[in-house]
Design a protein around this motif. Structure first.
Motif: not given
Length: 520
Positions: A436-464
């Motif tokens: 009911t009163h968690p110290r940390r709530t779930e979020h996907f911000r770290d998941l987004m950073q993981h996806g962009l860092r490991h997959n997204g930047l390489r994909l962006a370079e390929h697309l460019l």
């Protein structure tokens, strides 16, 4: 709820015949989503064909279906649950949506043929012939989404809630409904009122049609307040244990999320399934975007993960999935109850091209009127729910029942702020402060950073390197985007809005790929 191909000038004196998964008449066909929680009827006794599709919570009746003196806007447009009414007359086809908006319906005309579907890639042979709609593209690139009949394509339209589409020889027209009425200010509670009891009663009413439908229920359980509230309410009258499903993120946030989910699942007696979200990060090699398969460019950021969740639930036999979607919106303070937010800036999307910058002033054009459900919820349905339908699951959002929305609109701010009402409800149900009163709530911000860092930047370079559709049409500046990608390689954080550009580019490319699906 429907897919179809309807010829405007087809004969109306012949009979529709059921053929495997659809009704057929000549070259026209109508394919409803076949699911135990849905009902579909067809009436053709007067030469005017009327098709009604509704969920088990909708009051649309057989007599309403066959009452041709009632306009369709007075039937589907006032449905309490989710309903769609299709009427085919000589030289005229009309569709009216209910207020539920559980699934999108995309419409496009091709000569005298009207095509409709909840699954946009099914229209890709026509989207290839359509231009991009500037204001819709810039909404997607800048994360300034709006509820509208607009799609990314000038030739494709969305049927918004309670709206009516009319197709004649002159083309396709969308008529928006009158704005839905809402309670505009909070009210004081009567002395002695127990709002947690009222909340439980309203949730029980919202859940009853689905529990009585005899379908196998699942619960999308994040570990947050919204899905926990739905789960507790569902467990009170459930005939069988729920199956719960959740995406667990990595790190300390995920560890606390997992403890909350375990606690909630134990309290409601659910059989719990967990998927590691980082195994299905944005643009991962196993996901639909990396595969190049045709998909909707206006999709869920975390589509790869949520599709994996839907597939897991389907393999587990789930037919109807309860979710906590809509809780944020019904508990949110109104605009007049908070200080004005800071104005949105475009500096975060420094790679916008001249065509996108010119369209910024059109972002608020052609907006749908006030809806029965909160419009952010409806927009979320359009991107989140098709994955469930593709897996054979009907998604249900009890927190968006109109009675519950009206109840929440009247609540004093102190009960909505921080979702105090939900916290009180869960506390009374015996759940500990961990939930009911968690110290940390779930979020996907770290998941987004993981996806962009490991997959997204390489994909962006390929697309460019390969050349981008959005750059070719001046929606983005490739040099500015390249500088952003290079800077992100050296920085601790990747701009999350880069995901929006990549999602849009990859989605548009997927719809241009050759269509190998057999003709139907």
């Amino acid at each position: 709820m429907l897919s179809f191909r309807l010829a405007l000038g087809a004969r109306t004196d012949s009979t529709w015949q059921w053929d495997t998964d659809r009704w057929r008449r000549g070259d026209s066909w109508i394919r409803p989503v076949v699911h135990p929680a849905l009902r579909h009827d067809i009436d053709n006794r007067t030469g005017v064909t009327t098709v009604g599709v509704r969920d088990v919570a909708s009051p649309l009746t057989r007599s309403e279906l066959t009452d041709h003196d009632r306009g369709p806007e007075n039937v589907a447009g006032t449905a309490r649950g989710d309903a769609l009414l299709l009427r085919i007359q000589p030289g005229r086809i009309t569709l009216t949506a209910g207020a539920g908006g559980t699934t999108p319906l995309y419409l496009t005309g091709d000569g005298d043929i009207l095509h409709g579907t909840w699954d946009l890639p099914a229209l890709r042979h026509l989207t290839r012939q359509s231009s991009l709609l500037d204001r819709a593209v810039v909404r997607a690139l800048t994360r300034r989404h709006r509820y509208s009949s607009d799609t990314l394509f000038t030739g494709v339209t969305t049927l918004t809630e309670r709206a009516t589409a009319t197709f004649t020889a002159t083309g396709l027209n969308i008529a928006y409904p009158t704005p839905a009425e809402h309670v505009m200010r909070a009210r004081d509670l009567r002395p002695g009122v127990d709002v947690t009891v009222v909340l439980e009663r309203l949730l029980t009413d919202a859940l009853r049609p689905w529990q009585e439908s005899k379908t196998t229920l699942g619960l999308e359980l994040s570990g947050g307040l919204d899905s926990a509230t739905v789960g507790v309410a569902a467990s009170v009258t459930a005939a069988a244990p729920l199956r719960s499903f959740g995406l667990i993120v990595d790190g300390a946030v995920g560890a606390e999320q997992n403890r909350r989910r375990t606690t909630i699942a134990s309290r409601i007696g659910a059989v719990d399934d967990i998927l590691r979200a980082h195994d299905h990060a944005p643009f991962c090699a196993s996901g639909i975007r990396a595969s190049g398969a045709a998909h909707d460019p206006h999709g869920e950021f975390y589509r790869e993960a949520f599709e994996a969740l839907a597939d897991t639930a389907a393999r587990g036999g789930v037919e109807t999935m309860l979710t906590g979607n809509g809780g944020d919106e019904i508990m949110a303070p109104r605009g007049d109850e908070l200080p004005p937010p800071p104005p949105q800036r475009l500096t975060d999307v420094s790679w916008l091209g001249p065509r996108a910058r010119e369209a910024v002033g059109q972002i608020d054009d052609n907006l749908a009127p006030s809806a029965v459900l909160p419009t952010p919820t409806l927009m979320g349905f359009a991107i989140h729910h098709p994955a469930y339908l593709r897996s054979g699951i009907w998604p249900v959002t009890p927190l968006t029942h109109p009675s519950l929305i009206r109840f929440a609109e009247q609540l004093p701010l102190e009960l909505r702020r921080g979702k105090k009402l939900f916290r009180d409800f869960l506390t009374r149900a015996g759940l500990p402060p961990l939930v009911t009163h968690p110290r940390r709530t779930e979020h996907f911000r770290d998941l987004m950073q993981h996806g962009l860092r490991h997959n997204g930047l390489r994909l962006a370079e390929h697309l460019l390197t390969d050349g981008m559709l959005l750059a070719d049409q001046d929606f983005i500046d490739p040099d500015a985007l390249r500088r952003t990608v290079q800077h992100a390689r050296r920085s601790a954080t990747v701009p999350s809005v880069l995901c929006d550009t990549l999602v849009l580019e990859i989605g548009l490319r997927s719809l241009q790929a050759p269509d190998t699906t057999p003709a139907t």
